[in-house]
Design a protein around this motif. Structure first.
Motif, mmCIF file in Angstrom:
data_model
loop_
_atom_site.group_PDB
_atom_site.id
_atom_site.type_symbol
_atom_site.label_atom_id
_atom_site.label_comp_id
_atom_site.label_asym_id
_atom_site.label_seq_id
_atom_site.Cartn_x
_atom_site.Cartn_y
_atom_site.Cartn_z
ATOM 1 N N UNK A 112 0.857 -1.185 0.000
ATOM 2 C CA UNK A 112 0.000 0.000 0.000
ATOM 3 C C UNK A 112 0.898 1.243 0.000
ATOM 4 N N UNK A 113 0.491 2.258 -0.738
ATOM 5 C CA UNK A 113 1.281 3.492 -0.814
ATOM 6 C C UNK A 113 2.520 3.352 -1.667
ATOM 7 N N UNK A 114 2.489 2.420 -2.611
ATOM 8 C CA UNK A 114 3.679 2.112 -3.406
ATOM 9 C C UNK A 114 4.190 3.317 -4.198
ATOM 10 N N UNK A 115 3.294 4.164 -4.677
ATOM 11 C CA UNK A 115 3.733 5.323 -5.466
ATOM 12 C C UNK A 115 4.604 6.258 -4.627
ATOM 13 N N UNK A 116 4.206 6.457 -3.375
ATOM 14 C CA UNK A 116 4.991 7.299 -2.466
ATOM 15 C C UNK A 116 6.339 6.645 -2.169
ATOM 16 N N UNK A 117 6.337 5.335 -1.933
ATOM 17 C CA UNK A 117 7.587 4.621 -1.669
ATOM 18 C C UNK A 117 8.528 4.698 -2.869
ATOM 19 N N UNK A 118 7.987 4.530 -4.079
ATOM 20 C CA UNK A 118 8.811 4.615 -5.284
ATOM 21 C C UNK A 118 9.403 6.007 -5.456
ATOM 22 N N UNK A 148 16.543 1.306 -11.824
ATOM 23 C CA UNK A 148 15.335 0.559 -11.467
ATOM 24 C C UNK A 148 15.628 -0.406 -10.320
ATOM 25 N N UNK A 149 16.698 -1.194 -10.467
ATOM 26 C CA UNK A 149 17.041 -2.180 -9.438
ATOM 27 C C UNK A 149 17.407 -1.511 -8.121
ATOM 28 N N UNK A 150 18.136 -0.404 -8.184
ATOM 29 C CA UNK A 150 18.509 0.309 -6.956
ATOM 30 C C UNK A 150 17.272 0.851 -6.249
ATOM 31 N N UNK A 151 16.323 1.357 -6.999
ATOM 32 C CA UNK A 151 15.084 1.874 -6.418
ATOM 33 C C UNK A 151 14.299 0.750 -5.755
ATOM 34 N N UNK A 152 14.178 -0.374 -6.439
ATOM 35 C CA UNK A 152 13.461 -1.520 -5.864
ATOM 36 C C UNK A 152 14.191 -2.062 -4.635
ATOM 37 N N UNK A 153 15.505 -2.135 -4.699
ATOM 38 C CA UNK A 153 16.289 -2.616 -3.557
ATOM 39 C C UNK A 153 16.137 -1.686 -2.363
ATOM 40 N N UNK A 154 16.065 -0.384 -2.622
ATOM 41 C CA UNK A 154 15.892 0.589 -1.541
ATOM 42 C C UNK A 154 14.565 0.357 -0.828
ATOM 43 N N UNK A 155 13.507 0.122 -1.585
ATOM 44 C CA UNK A 155 12.193 -0.119 -0.978
ATOM 45 C C UNK A 155 12.180 -1.460 -0.255
ATOM 46 N N UNK A 156 12.735 -2.492 -0.864
ATOM 47 C CA UNK A 156 12.791 -3.806 -0.224
ATOM 48 C C UNK A 156 13.487 -3.710 1.136
ATOM 49 N N UNK A 157 14.574 -2.967 1.186
ATOM 50 C CA UNK A 157 15.348 -2.777 2.420
ATOM 51 C C UNK A 157 14.547 -1.975 3.438
ATOM 52 N N UNK A 158 13.893 -0.921 2.969
ATOM 53 C CA UNK A 158 13.085 -0.112 3.878
ATOM 54 C C UNK A 158 11.958 -0.937 4.481
ATOM 55 N N UNK A 159 11.298 -1.739 3.668
ATOM 56 C CA UNK A 159 10.215 -2.576 4.183
ATOM 57 C C UNK A 159 10.744 -3.598 5.174
ATOM 58 N N UNK A 160 11.910 -4.177 4.904
ATOM 59 C CA UNK A 160 12.493 -5.176 5.796
ATOM 60 C C UNK A 160 12.929 -4.572 7.126
ATOM 61 N N UNK A 161 13.298 -3.297 7.109
ATOM 62 C CA UNK A 161 13.752 -2.647 8.346
ATOM 63 C C UNK A 161 12.643 -1.864 9.034
ATOM 64 N N UNK A 162 11.454 -1.869 8.450
ATOM 65 C CA UNK A 162 10.327 -1.174 9.065
ATOM 66 C C UNK A 162 10.278 0.308 8.763
#
Length: 129
Positions: free
Chosen positions: A21-27, A61-75
């Protein structure tokens, strides 16, 4: 809003999970983090400032996705506030302890996978002569 380097569909493909949820803001926020890390990077762009070389497009693209994946994993929600807390739990993953040490040289806390994607593409470290 600034440049966004990935789509919700690309994020879902990268993480193997539905876009949150809120993926546009996260991206948007993750793309800003990537931009901050690239202040001295040199690469070809079009008239709109978008990268033109496919390896660079893919790295951003990959760096952006990795940044979000990391943020989600760390809360983290993309605001950077999660670094102030002592523990984070997401499903079976639990992290504890307070982040210590100086902030990244770029002023942004860049995910390790995001850093690797940018480095592999030759975008880090950027040097101006």
């Amino acid at each position: 809003m600034g440049r966004v380097y990935a789509t919700p569909e690309q994020l879902a493909a990268y993480t193997g999970a539905p876009a949150p949820e809120g993926v546009e803001r996260l991206l948007a926020r993750a793309s800003e983090d990537v931009d901050a890390a690239l202040l001295t990077a040199c690469y070809a762009v079009d008239d709109d400032g978008d990268p033109t070389e496919q390896p660079v497009v893919e790295a951003l693209r990959d760096a952006t996705c990795a940044q979000i994946e990391w943020q989600l994993a760390t809360g983290d929600d993309g605001t950077g506030a999660a670094g102030a807390w002592d523990s984070v739990s997401i499903g079976p993953v639990s992290l504890s302890g307070r982040k210590s040490g100086p902030p990244a040289a770029s002023g942004v806390d860049l995910a390790p996978r995001a850093h690797r994607a940018l480095r592999r593409a030759g975008l880090l470290p950027g040097v101006i002569w």
